[in-house]
Design a protein around this motif. Structure first.
Motif, short mmCIF file in Angstrom:
data_model
loop_
_atom_site.label_atom_id
_atom_site.label_comp_id
_atom_site.label_asym_id
_atom_site.label_seq_id
_atom_site.Cartn_x
_atom_site.Cartn_y
_atom_site.Cartn_z
N GLY A 7 26.68 12.24 3.93
CA GLY A 7 27.95 13.09 4.80
C GLY A 7 28.05 12.66 6.23
N ILE A 8 28.61 13.74 6.67
CA ILE A 8 28.92 13.66 8.26
C ILE A 8 27.95 14.20 9.07
CG2 ILE A 8 30.69 13.93 9.96
CD1 ILE A 8 31.74 12.14 7.55
N GLY A 9 27.37 13.64 10.41
CA GLY A 9 26.77 14.25 11.09
C GLY A 9 26.34 13.49 12.22
N THR A 10 25.68 14.09 13.39
CA THR A 10 25.35 13.44 14.73
C THR A 10 23.74 13.38 14.79
OG1 THR A 10 27.18 14.50 15.46
CG2 THR A 10 25.39 13.64 17.11
N GLN A 11 23.23 12.21 15.40
CA GLN A 11 22.02 11.69 15.67
C GLN A 11 21.74 11.49 17.16
OE1 GLN A 11 20.18 8.36 13.95
NE2 GLN A 11 17.99 9.29 13.97
N THR A 12 21.14 11.89 17.73
CA THR A 12 20.77 11.37 19.12
C THR A 12 19.34 11.20 19.22
OG1 THR A 12 22.37 13.49 19.98
CG2 THR A 12 20.80 12.38 21.59
N TRP A 13 19.10 9.89 20.10
CA TRP A 13 17.70 9.55 20.27
C TRP A 13 17.57 8.79 21.54
CZ3 TRP A 13 21.27 7.18 17.32
CH2 TRP A 13 21.57 5.82 17.49
N LYS A 14 16.08 8.53 21.96
CA LYS A 14 15.80 7.86 22.94
C LYS A 14 15.55 6.49 22.71
CE LYS A 14 14.22 9.49 27.39
NZ LYS A 14 13.33 9.95 28.13
N GLU A 15 15.97 5.33 23.51
CA GLU A 15 15.41 4.04 23.13
C GLU A 15 14.35 3.79 23.86
OE1 GLU A 15 17.53 1.03 21.33
OE2 GLU A 15 17.70 3.16 20.50
N LYS A 16 13.44 2.75 23.61
CA LYS A 16 12.29 2.40 24.58
C LYS A 16 12.39 2.34 25.89
CE LYS A 16 9.69 0.61 20.41
NZ LYS A 16 9.08 -0.50 19.95
N ASN A 17 13.71 1.76 26.17
CA ASN A 17 14.02 1.26 27.43
C ASN A 17 14.64 2.98 28.37
OD1 ASN A 17 16.73 1.82 26.67
ND2 ASN A 17 17.20 -0.22 27.23
N GLY A 18 14.55 4.10 27.68
CA GLY A 18 15.13 5.20 28.23
C GLY A 18 16.40 5.55 27.98
N ASP A 19 17.31 4.64 27.49
CA ASP A 19 18.63 4.95 27.14
C ASP A 19 18.86 5.94 25.92
OD1 ASP A 19 19.35 3.13 28.94
OD2 ASP A 19 19.96 1.53 27.52
N LEU A 38 29.24 5.08 18.00
CA LEU A 38 27.76 4.92 18.58
C LEU A 38 28.13 4.93 19.90
CD1 LEU A 38 24.73 4.48 18.73
CD2 LEU A 38 25.13 2.13 18.68
N SER A 39 27.60 5.78 20.85
CA SER A 39 27.76 5.92 22.43
C SER A 39 26.29 5.74 23.13
CB SER A 39 28.37 7.32 22.59
OG SER A 39 29.46 7.35 21.87
N CYS A 40 26.54 4.95 24.03
CA CYS A 40 25.34 4.73 25.03
C CYS A 40 25.52 5.36 26.31
CB CYS A 40 25.21 3.19 25.41
SG CYS A 40 24.98 2.40 23.85
N ALA A 41 24.42 5.96 27.09
CA ALA A 41 24.46 6.90 28.31
C ALA A 41 24.95 5.97 29.38
CB ALA A 41 23.24 6.94 28.53
N ASP A 42 25.25 4.56 29.22
CA ASP A 42 25.78 3.68 30.67
C ASP A 42 27.40 3.64 30.01
OD1 ASP A 42 26.06 2.06 28.33
OD2 ASP A 42 24.95 0.62 29.10
N GLY A 43 27.64 4.20 29.15
CA GLY A 43 29.13 4.27 28.86
C GLY A 43 29.90 3.15 27.86
N ARG A 44 28.78 2.32 27.29
CA ARG A 44 29.21 1.47 26.04
C ARG A 44 29.37 2.40 24.93
NH1 ARG A 44 24.29 -1.73 25.06
NH2 ARG A 44 23.30 -0.02 26.27
N SER A 45 30.24 1.80 24.02
CA SER A 45 30.40 2.51 22.68
C SER A 45 31.15 1.76 21.72
CB SER A 45 31.38 3.96 22.87
OG SER A 45 32.54 3.37 23.15
N TYR A 46 30.84 1.79 20.50
CA TYR A 46 31.38 1.38 19.46
C TYR A 46 32.23 2.24 18.60
CZ TYR A 46 32.37 -0.80 14.85
OH TYR A 46 32.69 -1.33 13.68
N SER A 47 33.18 2.41 18.03
CA SER A 47 33.91 3.20 17.25
C SER A 47 34.46 2.44 16.10
CB SER A 47 35.13 4.21 17.78
OG SER A 47 34.42 4.99 18.81
N GLY A 48 34.08 2.66 14.93
CA GLY A 48 34.74 1.71 13.63
C GLY A 48 33.94 1.83 12.42
N ASP A 49 34.01 0.78 11.61
CA ASP A 49 33.20 0.79 10.27
C ASP A 49 31.89 0.52 10.45
OD1 ASP A 49 35.83 1.29 9.23
OD2 ASP A 49 36.39 -0.74 9.14
#
Length: 79
Positions: A7-19, A38-49
Motif C-alpha cells: 500500500g502507501i506509507g512512510t518509513q523513516t530511519w537513521k543510516e549508520k553514518n547518522g543521516d 526518498l529524501s535525505c537530511a542533507d537535501g538530496r532526494s529522488y522522486s519517481g518509479d
C-alpha cells in the motif's frame, strides 16, 4: 502481516553514518514498488518509479547543491 508492507506509507530511519532518511510512497511485499520519494537530511532526494526496492524507471534526482537530473534510471543508475 503476511508478505510485509503493501500500500502507501512512510518509513523513516537513521543510516549508520547518522543521516536521517525518509521514504514516502508505494510498497508491495515489503519493498518499495510503484511511485515514491526518498529524501535525505542533507537535501538530496529522488522522486519517481521504484521496482523491487530499487530506483527503476522515470524519476527526478535532486542534489544538495541544487542541481537536478530528470530522466530514466536502471537499478539506481542514471541512463
Amino acid at each position: 502481516m503476511q508478505g510485509g508492507r503493501s500500500g502507501i506509507g512512510t518509513q523513516t530511519w537513521k543510516e549508520k553514518n547518522g543521516d536521517i532518511m525518509v521514504y514516502d510512497g508505494a510498497w508491495m511485499r515489503d519493498r518499495r514498488n510503484g511511485v515514491g520519494t526518498l529524501s535525505c537530511a542533507d537535501g538530496r532526494s529522488y522522486s519517481g518509479d521504484w521496482l523491487d526496492g530499487r530506483i527503476m524507471g522515470h524519476g527526478t534526482l535532486k542534489y544538495c547543491n541544487g542541481c537536478t537530473y530528470e530522466g530514466e534510471f536502471h537499478e539506481g543508475m542514471k541512463r
